[in-house]
Write a protein that holds these residues in place. Structure first.
Motif, mmCIF file in Angstrom:
data_model
loop_
_atom_site.group_PDB
_atom_site.id
_atom_site.type_symbol
_atom_site.label_atom_id
_atom_site.label_comp_id
_atom_site.label_asym_id
_atom_site.label_seq_id
_atom_site.Cartn_x
_atom_site.Cartn_y
_atom_site.Cartn_z
ATOM 1 N N GLU A 34 0.826 -1.206 0.000
ATOM 2 C CA GLU A 34 0.000 0.000 0.000
ATOM 3 C C GLU A 34 0.864 1.262 0.000
ATOM 4 O O GLU A 34 1.917 1.319 0.639
ATOM 5 C CB GLU A 34 -0.923 0.017 1.223
ATOM 6 C CG GLU A 34 -2.004 -1.057 1.179
ATOM 7 C CD GLU A 34 -2.982 -0.925 2.332
ATOM 8 O OE1 GLU A 34 -2.890 0.071 3.084
ATOM 9 O OE2 GLU A 34 -3.837 -1.813 2.483
ATOM 10 N N VAL A 35 0.384 2.255 -0.733
ATOM 11 C CA VAL A 35 1.048 3.561 -0.803
ATOM 12 C C VAL A 35 0.019 4.629 -0.452
ATOM 13 O O VAL A 35 -1.056 4.678 -1.056
ATOM 14 C CB VAL A 35 1.610 3.832 -2.212
ATOM 15 C CG1 VAL A 35 2.190 5.243 -2.287
ATOM 16 C CG2 VAL A 35 2.660 2.798 -2.572
ATOM 17 N N GLU A 36 0.342 5.466 0.515
ATOM 18 C CA GLU A 36 -0.609 6.499 0.935
ATOM 19 C C GLU A 36 -0.582 7.676 -0.028
ATOM 20 O O GLU A 36 0.485 8.188 -0.380
ATOM 21 C CB GLU A 36 -0.267 6.987 2.347
ATOM 22 C CG GLU A 36 -1.272 7.992 2.897
ATOM 23 C CD GLU A 36 -0.963 8.401 4.324
ATOM 24 O OE1 GLU A 36 -1.640 9.314 4.837
ATOM 25 O OE2 GLU A 36 -0.039 7.809 4.919
ATOM 26 N N LEU A 37 -1.761 8.081 -0.470
ATOM 27 C CA LEU A 37 -1.874 9.240 -1.339
ATOM 28 C C LEU A 37 -2.238 10.471 -0.515
ATOM 29 O O LEU A 37 -3.121 10.414 0.338
ATOM 30 C CB LEU A 37 -2.970 9.017 -2.395
ATOM 31 C CG LEU A 37 -2.637 8.116 -3.582
ATOM 32 C CD1 LEU A 37 -3.875 7.928 -4.456
ATOM 33 C CD2 LEU A 37 -1.503 8.704 -4.414
ATOM 34 N N PRO A 38 -1.590 11.603 -0.781
ATOM 35 C CA PRO A 38 -1.965 12.826 -0.072
ATOM 36 C C PRO A 38 -3.333 13.304 -0.555
ATOM 37 O O PRO A 38 -3.779 12.950 -1.650
ATOM 38 C CB PRO A 38 -0.860 13.815 -0.463
ATOM 39 C CG PRO A 38 -0.353 13.312 -1.778
ATOM 40 C CD PRO A 38 -0.464 11.810 -1.704
ATOM 41 N N GLY A 39 -3.997 14.072 0.219
ATOM 42 C CA GLY A 39 -5.299 14.594 -0.180
ATOM 43 C C GLY A 39 -5.169 15.619 -1.292
ATOM 44 O O GLY A 39 -4.069 16.076 -1.630
ATOM 45 N N ALA A 40 -6.299 15.991 -1.864
ATOM 46 C CA ALA A 40 -6.306 16.963 -2.950
ATOM 47 C C ALA A 40 -5.855 18.323 -2.450
ATOM 48 O O ALA A 40 -6.390 18.865 -1.485
ATOM 49 C CB ALA A 40 -7.705 17.060 -3.549
ATOM 50 N N GLY A 41 -4.845 18.889 -3.129
ATOM 51 C CA GLY A 41 -4.364 20.211 -2.769
ATOM 52 C C GLY A 41 -5.228 21.296 -3.394
ATOM 53 O O GLY A 41 -6.164 21.009 -4.164
#
Length: 317
Positions: free
Chosen positions: A167-174
């Motif tokens: 799993e790779v964590e994605l940052p939230g929408a900037g």
């Protein structure tokens, strides 16, 4: 250990053929890691097929909003992994893929090479320039050079791998992220997708009209189970829709068989199809430039030659 990252292209739970090509080409660098960006559960659905195709590690970059943001999640996932692993990145040379590649290369402070035909273990790449007139060897600086591979440049070769999910964590929408507010999938046709087709039948200005495509080009394509393409001249004359344009400013194809009907062979058209395995051209003009790169050339009337070929092919089914 991952020696190279490949951005996975997928749709409706299936891998695009371009992904299989990328996984094959990337092996020259060593162990391949496949980056899957999508909604939760997407990577798991593709896991077995990616493992069969040669992905040792499958990086699942998933979130509820991944499919509603334009490009950003893919850029975030690939650049984050590349910066951490310090490995090359391979992406399909499409409009979207080239956009992602440029952003990733900027983030990881490495060079990008677009429209690659072949990559080497020393991180150099072969690229066609000047409309395909020359092939050069290029290199990109940085720890994580980015390559975009032309669809059809490599024949996919399965190679079983473990396909371990990570799993790779994605940052939230900037604040600058572009959100997709609506989406309408392209209408599915009975014919293969042009960029991935193994056989392509294309028509040019010599076809003469939109009716000519329907009467001559399409019947031959259907007899062969082929995709239909068109030259820029035919598209500009509104004989056929622009999305089927083959060439430097259209779709690049590299099928096993390319049949050109009434196409003279301008350099921009040749740049989009000259890597086809076998090229057949039919043209009244024996001096047509396309004959310079054909394997089989027929000097004749396409309205006589093509229907005869269609009839003969259908009779042998």
């Amino acid at each position: 250990m991952t020696d190279v990252l490949v951005l996975v292209e997928h749709g409706e739970g299936e891998l695009k053929n371009t992904t299989l090509e990328l996984l094959t080409a990337a092996r020259v660098f060593g162990t391949v890691g496949a980056v899957v960006v999508g909604a939760p559960g997407t990577a798991e659905k593709l896991q077995s097929k990616l493992a069969e195709a040669g992905a040792e590690t499958i990086y699942a970059a998933e979130s509820d909003e991944a499919e509603s943001l334009l490009i950003t999640p893919s850029v975030d996932a690939v650049s984050g992994l590349a910066a951490h692993l310090q490995v090359p990145v391979m992406i399909s040379s499409t409009a979207t893929g080239n956009e992602i590649a440029g952003r990733v290369s900027a983030r990881v402070a490495s060079g990008a090479i677009y429209g690659v035909r072949e990559v080497e273990a020393d991180r150099s790449a072969k690229v066609s320039i000047f409309g395909g007139a020359f092939t050069v060897t290029s290199s990109a600086a940085g720890a994580s050079p980015v390559y975009t591979l032309y669809p059809g440049s490599v024949d996919p070769e399965p190679q079983a791998a473990s396909g371990t999910l990570q799993e790779v964590e994605l940052p939230g929408a900037g604040p600058t992220a572009v959100k997709i507010t609506s989406f309408a999938p392209a209408e599915k046709a009975d014919r293969p997708e042009l960029a991935e087709a193994k056989i392509v039948v294309s028509g040019g200005r010599g076809v003469g009209s939109a009716e000519g495509f329907g009467d001559v080009v399409e019947p031959l394509a259907d007899a062969l189970g082929a995709a239909v393409g068109a030259s820029r001249a035919a598209v500009d004359a509104e004989y056929y829709p622009g999305k089927f344009q083959v060439g430097q400013t259209g779709v690049t194809v590299s099928p096993n068989l390319y049949i050109a009907l009434g196409i003279s062979g301008a350099i921009q058209h040749k740049a989009g199809m000259q890597t086809s395995k076998t090229i057949v051209a039919v043209n009244k003009d024996e001096e047509a430039p396309l004959f310079e790169i054909t394997d089989f050339g027929i000097v004749g009337d396409l309205f006589e030659v093509a229907p005869q070929a269609t009839e003969e092919i259908n009779s042998r089914k």
